[in-house]
Design an enzyme around this catalytic site. Structure first.
Site, mmCIF file in Angstrom:
data_model
loop_
_atom_site.group_PDB
_atom_site.id
_atom_site.type_symbol
_atom_site.label_atom_id
_atom_site.label_comp_id
_atom_site.label_asym_id
_atom_site.label_seq_id
_atom_site.Cartn_x
_atom_site.Cartn_y
_atom_site.Cartn_z
ATOM 1 N N GLY A 1 0.813 -1.213 0.000
ATOM 2 C CA GLY A 1 0.000 0.000 0.000
ATOM 3 C C GLY A 1 0.846 1.261 0.000
ATOM 4 O O GLY A 1 0.473 2.274 -0.599
ATOM 5 N N ASN B 1 -7.375 4.543 9.128
ATOM 6 C CA ASN B 1 -6.862 3.331 9.760
ATOM 7 C C ASN B 1 -6.932 3.374 11.285
ATOM 8 O O ASN B 1 -7.005 2.339 11.923
ATOM 9 C CB ASN B 1 -5.432 3.029 9.298
ATOM 10 C CG ASN B 1 -4.544 4.239 9.325
ATOM 11 O OD1 ASN B 1 -4.813 5.242 8.671
ATOM 12 N ND2 ASN B 1 -3.482 4.156 10.099
ATOM 13 N N SER C 1 -3.745 -3.088 -0.333
ATOM 14 C CA SER C 1 -2.628 -3.847 0.233
ATOM 15 C C SER C 1 -3.056 -5.284 0.519
ATOM 16 O O SER C 1 -4.225 -5.538 0.832
ATOM 17 C CB SER C 1 -2.177 -3.166 1.525
ATOM 18 O OG SER C 1 -1.189 -3.914 2.166
ATOM 19 N N HIS D 1 -1.742 -7.480 2.994
ATOM 20 C CA HIS D 1 -1.677 -8.060 4.344
ATOM 21 C C HIS D 1 -2.784 -7.613 5.277
ATOM 22 O O HIS D 1 -2.866 -8.085 6.409
ATOM 23 C CB HIS D 1 -0.291 -7.822 4.963
ATOM 24 C CG HIS D 1 0.026 -6.419 5.344
ATOM 25 N ND1 HIS D 1 -0.051 -5.995 6.650
ATOM 26 C CD2 HIS D 1 0.423 -5.347 4.627
ATOM 27 C CE1 HIS D 1 0.313 -4.714 6.699
ATOM 28 N NE2 HIS D 1 0.594 -4.302 5.488
ATOM 29 N N CYS E 1 5.762 4.343 16.546
ATOM 30 C CA CYS E 1 6.632 4.182 17.703
ATOM 31 C C CYS E 1 8.040 4.575 17.277
ATOM 32 O O CYS E 1 8.592 3.973 16.366
ATOM 33 C CB CYS E 1 6.608 2.716 18.107
ATOM 34 S SG CYS E 1 7.194 2.427 19.738
HETATM 35 N N1 PLP Z 1 -2.654 3.071 3.999
HETATM 36 C C1 PLP Z 1 -3.347 2.722 5.102
HETATM 37 C C2 PLP Z 1 -4.648 3.412 5.396
HETATM 38 C C3 PLP Z 1 -2.861 1.732 5.955
HETATM 39 O O1 PLP Z 1 -3.544 1.394 7.045
HETATM 40 C C4 PLP Z 1 -1.623 1.108 5.630
HETATM 41 C C5 PLP Z 1 -1.044 0.079 6.516
HETATM 42 O O2 PLP Z 1 -0.774 0.314 7.681
HETATM 43 C C6 PLP Z 1 -0.942 1.505 4.464
HETATM 44 C C7 PLP Z 1 -1.495 2.481 3.680
HETATM 45 C C8 PLP Z 1 0.369 0.901 4.075
HETATM 46 O O3 PLP Z 1 0.215 -0.352 3.458
HETATM 47 P P1 PLP Z 1 1.470 -1.358 3.401
HETATM 48 O O4 PLP Z 1 1.712 -1.826 4.799
HETATM 49 O O5 PLP Z 1 1.020 -2.463 2.477
HETATM 50 O O6 PLP Z 1 2.614 -0.605 2.834
#
Ligand code: PLP
Length: 389
Positions: free
Chosen positions: A77, A158, A208, A210, A329
């Site tokens: 992502g 998120n 993404s 995972h 962190c």
């Molecule tokens: N965008 C959002 C809203 C996310 O929650 C995350 C993951 O924490 C990412 C982007 C990043 O994705 P990736 O971990 O695949 O790089």
């Protein structure tokens, strides 16, 4: 209640990552063992790998309701969002538009493109969000004009799990001829999120692997036909010349296998989340959202007065409950959440946010066990403080 020992762990951090599902693992294994061809090679082994990527692209494009050629694979992502924003900034440098708007509560993979965009000569402006991290549409209207090349607005936040009305935002962005990038990492193939690229009407969407029980290090970008992005990784012409580098066939196959499964039933997940917050309320939990109608079903985000997230997460981890603050962190201490700061919380309050995210396998019984641990942690921290006074 069952005893809470570290072996009896409860994982409530599905927004951070999810376990790899069996189907994804099985789809990956051949590409980590006997099937090792380079998808760019013309021989049989190469063609076999290329077919696997094509089939995965078919699966992901179907899930997005878009054309096969509108989907590219990236390393996740983060790379996908960088490609969306910086790739557009490079491609349309001479389009006479010098401004890029980023939502103030975006993920760092969006916000931290600012340094690159500024170095390219763009003006970057943050669009304010409301108290629940949804984009302030009036502020957007006052900022979006013919000078804006692109707006980046996430589908769901998120940390808080709050959902933005992307289609409505797309209308406002398209009115001035700008592009909309939507970070859909938290909603693509997520419980209860049945949308297509057409529904959202964003020009670029990013996802993404995972977060949806697929592998880490794999993501996808939807680029609407007609929109062009300059590559950030120059190479051998892979992914339609937009993303160089030999494809990660195993991860791509695993991602597609996860997409092929039905996304988890939101019913039990929502019931668990609702029960969890209900049990925490009498113990002083302050919820970050006024209602859960436009919030992802698995997200619970709370604060307890005068208890910082760091202390809570350490005690909870010892009690066998994995949660997060949603904030980065660094050097061993938790920074205030940039999302909560953007929502208007004080620095102190922004260090108190606790995110619990339920996923597959959630139940009200699990929610009750988790709530019992949280309540015990709150009492323990409060007790140790009052005995020190
Ligand atoms: N965008 C959002 C809203 C996310 O929650 C995350 C993951 O924490 C990412 C982007 C990043 O994705 P990736 O971990 O695949 O790089």
């Amino acid at each position: 209640m069952r005893p809470s020992t570290p072996t009896d762990r409860i994982y409530l951090d599905h927004a951070a990552t999810t376990p790899l599902c069996r189907e994804a693992r099985e789809a990956m294994l051949p590409w980590l063992t006997d099937s090792y061809g380079n998808p760019s090679s013309l021989h049989r082994e190469g063609r076999h790998a290329k077919d696997a990527i094509d089939s995965a692209r078919e699966t992901v494009s179907k899930a997005l309701g878009c054309l096969f050629a509108e989907v590219l694979f990236t390393s996740g992502g983060t790379e996908a969002a960088n490609l969306a924003i910086v790739g557009a900034a490079l491609q349309y440098r001479d389009a006479g538009r010098d401004t890029i708007l980023l939502g103030a509560s975006e993920h760092h993979c969006v916000l931290h493109t600012e340094a690159i965009l500024s170095a390219l000569g763009y003006r970057v402006t943050l669009v304010p969000v409301d108290r629940e991290a949804r984009l302030d549409r009036d502020a957007l209207d006052s900022l979006v004009d013919e000078r804006v090349l692109l707006v980046s607005c996430m589908h769901a936040n998120n940390e808080l799990g709050t959902i933005n009305p992307i289609r409505e935002i797309a209308d406002r962005v398209h009115r001035v001829g700008a592009l909309l990038h939507c970070d859909a990492v938290q909603t693509f193939h997520a419980p209860g999120q049945g949308w297509t690229a057409q529904d959202l009407d964003a020009d670029i969407l990013t996802a993404s692997g995972h977060k949806i029980y697929g592998p880490k290090g794999i993501g996808a970008i939807y680029i609407r036909a007609g929109v062009k992005l300059k590559p950030l990784i120059a190479g051998g012409g892979q992914e339609r010349d937009v993303r160089g580098g030999t494809e990660n066939v195993a991860a791509i196959a695993g991602f597609a296998a996860a997409v092929q499964l039905d996304s988890p039933d939101p019913g039990p997940i929502r019931a668990a989340r609702d029960r969890f917050v209900e049990l925490l309320r009498p113990h002083g939990a302050m919820e970050s959202v006024a209602g859960y109608a436009r919030v992802l079903p698995g997200h619970a985000h709370v604060r307890f007065a005068e208890i910082d997230a760091e202390s809570m997460l350490i005690v909870l981890d010892r009690m066998g409950l994995s949660a997060s603050s949603g904030s980065a962190c660094s050097s061993g201490s938790i920074e205030p959440s940039h999302v909560l700061l953007a929502c208007g919380y004080s620095d102190l309050e922004s260090r108190m946010g606790l995110r619990f995210t339920f996923g597959r396998g959630a139940s009200v019984e699990l929610a009750a066990q988790a709530a019992e641990r949280v309540i015990r942690a709150v009492e323990q921290i409060r007790g140790s403080r009052s005995s020190r006074r």
